[in-house]
Design an enzyme around this catalytic site. Structure first.
Site, PDB file in Angstrom:
ATOM      1  N   THR A  11       1.028  -1.249  -0.037  1.00  0.00           N
ATOM      2  CA  THR A  11       0.022  -0.183  -0.106  1.00  0.00           C
ATOM      3  C   THR A  11       0.887   1.201  -0.104  1.00  0.00           C
ATOM      4  O   THR A  11       0.425   2.139  -0.510  1.00  0.00           O
ATOM      5  CB  THR A  11      -0.860   0.003   1.120  1.00  0.00           C
ATOM      6  OG1 THR A  11      -1.908  -1.191   1.215  1.00  0.00           O
ATOM      7  CG2 THR A  11      -1.890   1.206   1.384  1.00  0.00           C
ATOM      8  N   THR A  35       1.898  -4.646   4.077  1.00  0.00           N
ATOM      9  CA  THR A  35       1.551  -4.958   5.538  1.00  0.00           C
ATOM     10  C   THR A  35       1.004  -6.137   5.880  1.00  0.00           C
ATOM     11  O   THR A  35       0.989  -6.939   6.921  1.00  0.00           O
ATOM     12  CB  THR A  35       0.801  -3.593   6.376  1.00  0.00           C
ATOM     13  OG1 THR A  35      -0.664  -3.745   5.650  1.00  0.00           O
ATOM     14  CG2 THR A  35       1.552  -2.266   5.972  1.00  0.00           C
ATOM     15  N   ASP A  36       0.115  -6.921   4.720  1.00  0.00           N
ATOM     16  CA  ASP A  36      -0.613  -7.952   5.036  1.00  0.00           C
ATOM     17  C   ASP A  36       0.262  -9.117   5.302  1.00  0.00           C
ATOM     18  O   ASP A  36       0.238  -9.956   6.341  1.00  0.00           O
ATOM     19  CB  ASP A  36      -1.421  -8.341   3.918  1.00  0.00           C
ATOM     20  CG  ASP A  36      -2.456  -7.231   3.547  1.00  0.00           C
ATOM     21  OD1 ASP A  36      -2.885  -6.556   4.503  1.00  0.00           O
ATOM     22  OD2 ASP A  36      -3.295  -7.460   2.714  1.00  0.00           O
TER      23      ASP A  36
HETATM   24  N1  ASP Z   1      -2.873  -5.395   0.723  1.00  0.00           N
HETATM   25  C1  ASP Z   1      -1.879  -4.446   0.921  1.00  0.00           C
HETATM   26  C2  ASP Z   1      -0.265  -5.230   0.948  1.00  0.00           C
HETATM   27  O1  ASP Z   1      -0.127  -6.056   2.031  1.00  0.00           O
HETATM   28  C3  ASP Z   1      -1.896  -3.845   2.303  1.00  0.00           C
HETATM   29  C4  ASP Z   1      -0.892  -2.891   2.851  1.00  0.00           C
HETATM   30  O2  ASP Z   1       0.332  -2.880   2.421  1.00  0.00           O
HETATM   31  O3  ASP Z   1      -1.040  -2.156   3.775  1.00  0.00           O
HETATM   32  O4  ASP Z   1       0.262  -5.274   0.067  1.00  0.00           O
END
Ligand code: ASP
Length: 347
Positions: free
Chosen positions: A31, A110-111
Site C-alpha cells: 500500500t 503490511t498484510d
Molecule cells: N494489501 C496490501 C499489501 O499487503 C496492504 C498494505 O500494504 O497495507 O500489500
C-alpha cells in the site's frame, strides 16, 4: 560511512563533522506504493508506484542519509510467493555485505510483512540495521501514512543505535522486533504490535530511541539462502469447534507437504478426535507444530499431553504464520521433531 569521522576542524572549539549514512531502500510494493482513483477511496492498487516515486515523495529524506534504491518486485504482499522471499533475502544479504551501505530499508505490504520480517531475521547475517516499513493508506490518500513511515524507517536504518539489533518493523512511530511484530488491526494506522513484549523503541519525526538493553541479533540460525533455495511446503490448519476431520485429512494429500502448523484453540489445543490424523501425519514424516489462534501468549509444552503423545513441536510464543516460517527453515536442516523443538525454543 556511518560514524566515520571525516574532519576534525581545529578552531577555538572543536567541531566534529560526521559523514551521512548510506541507506539502501529495497522496494517490494504494498500500500505504501498504492494508488487509488480518489483521495478517499478504499479501493486501490497496491504496488503501483516505483521505488523512485515513493522516495521522491518524501521531503527531507536525503537530509537523513544518502539514499540508494532497488526495485526487487512490486506487488500486493498477499501475492508474495516463497520464491519472492528467496529473491528478497538474497538482495538484502547482498546489500548488507556492501561496505558502502550502512542500513537497509525494505518497503513492503503490511498484510504479510510479519512473515517476511521474521524470515529475514532468521536468514540474513549482518550487524547492520534492516528495517521493514509499509503504510495502511495508499500514497494518494488523505493523510497517507507512507511518507512519514518511510522517513522514520530511513532514520532508524541510518542510526548507529540500530546496529546489531534484530530485523525491525517501523510503523506509526513504533520500532518493533521483526520476530514478534504482528498486524493486529485491519485498517488502523496503529496496527503493528508486539503483543507479548511491546515495542523495542520509538521514532518521532526521525528522532530514534531504542531500548539499549534489547539483545543483539544472534545471526546464528544455521540456514543460508541462495538464489536456488527452494523452501519446503508447510500448511497452516485453523482450529475451531467442530473441526471437519475429512478436511484436515485431505490436507495430507497435498503434494510435497513437509510440515503443518495447527492454529489451535486456547493453549494450542487440538480436538481429541484428531488423534488419528496426527498419527497419520507423523507416520508420513510430516512435522506438526502446535501454535494458537488466540493472538498472544506462549503455547505450553505438552499441553493435554499432546506433544509427547503424538510427537509434536510446540510453537513457543510464535503465532501460526511465524511458526510456519521457522518450521520451513528448520525443515531445511532436519525433520527430527526433537531437533526442531530446540529451534523453536531458541529462535
Ligand atoms: N494489501 C496490501 C499489501 O499487503 C496492504 C498494505 O500494504 O497495507 O500489500
Amino acid at each position: 560511512m556511518k560514524k566515520l569521522l571525516l574532519t576534525l576542524l581545529m578552531t577555538s572549539s572543536c567541531a566534529m563533522v560526521f559523514a551521512k549514512s548510506t541507506v539502501d531502500v529495497l522496494a517490494t510494493g504494498g500500500t505504501i506504493a498504492g494508488v487509488a482513483s480518489s483521495a478517499s477511496s478504499t479501493t486501490y492498487k497496491a504496488g503501483s508506484l516505483t521505488a523512485k516515486q515513493i522516495i521522491d515523495a518524501v521531503t527531507g529524506l536525503d537530509n537523513l542519509a544518502n539514499i540508494k534504491y532497488e526495485q526487487i518486485y512490486n506487488k500486493d504482499s498477499g501475492d508474495v510467493t516463497l520464491s519472492d522471499w528467496v529473491k528478497l533475502a538474497v538482495a538484502v544479504q547482498k546489500a548488507a555485505d556492501n561496505s558502502n551501505v550502512d542500513g537497509i530499508v525494505i518497503t513492503h505490504g503490511t498484510d504479510t510483512m510479519e512473515e517476511t520480517s521474521y524470515f529475514l531475521d532468521l536468514v540474513v547475517k549482518t550487524k547492520k540495521p534492516v528495517v521493514l516499513v509499509g503504510s495502511m493508506r495508499p500514497a494518494t490518500a488523505i493523510s497517507s501514512d507512507g511518507p512519514l513511515n518511510l522517513y522514520n524507517a530511513v532514520a532508524v536504518a541510518a542510526s548507529p543505535k540500530a546496529d546489531d539489533k534484530p530485523v525491525m518493523v517501523v510503523m506509526n512511530g513504533d520500532i518493533l522486533s521483526g520476530r514478534t511484530a504482528t498486524k493486529t488491526n485491519t485498517t488502523s494506522v496503529q496496527t503493528f504490535k508486539d503483543v507479548n513484549y511491546g515495542p523495542i523503541g520509538t521514532v518521532t519525526m526521525g528522532n530514534v530511541a531504542i531500548d539499549p538493553t534489547v539483545i543483539a541479533n544472534k545471526n546464528t540460525f544455521p540456514v543460508k539462502i541462495s538464489s536456488d533455495t527452494v523452501l519446503p511446503n508447510v500448511a497452516i490448519l485453523y482450529g475451531y469447534a467442530g473441526v471437519d476431520d475429512n478436511m484436515w485429512n485431505k490436507v495430507l494429500e497435498t503434494p510435497g507437504l513437509k510440515g503443518i502448523v495447527i492454529a489451535g484453540a486456547g493453549d494450542g489445543n487440538i480436538p481429541s478426535y484428531e488423534g488419528d490424523f496426527l498419527k497419520k501425519a507423523r507416520s508420513m514424516g510430516i512435522v506438526v507444530v502446535r501454535s494458537t489462534r488466540v493472538g498472544s501468549g506462549n503455547v505450553t509444552y505438552d499441553y493435554n499431553d499432546l506433544d509427547t503423545q503424538y510427537d509434536l513441536v510446540d510453537a513457543n510464543d510464535l503465532n501460526p504464520q511465524k511458526a510456519r516460517v521457522l518450521l520451513m527453515l528448520s525443515l531445511m536442516k532436519t525433520n527430527n521433531s526433537k531437533e526442531i523443538q530446540k529451534y523453536f525454543n531458541t529462535y
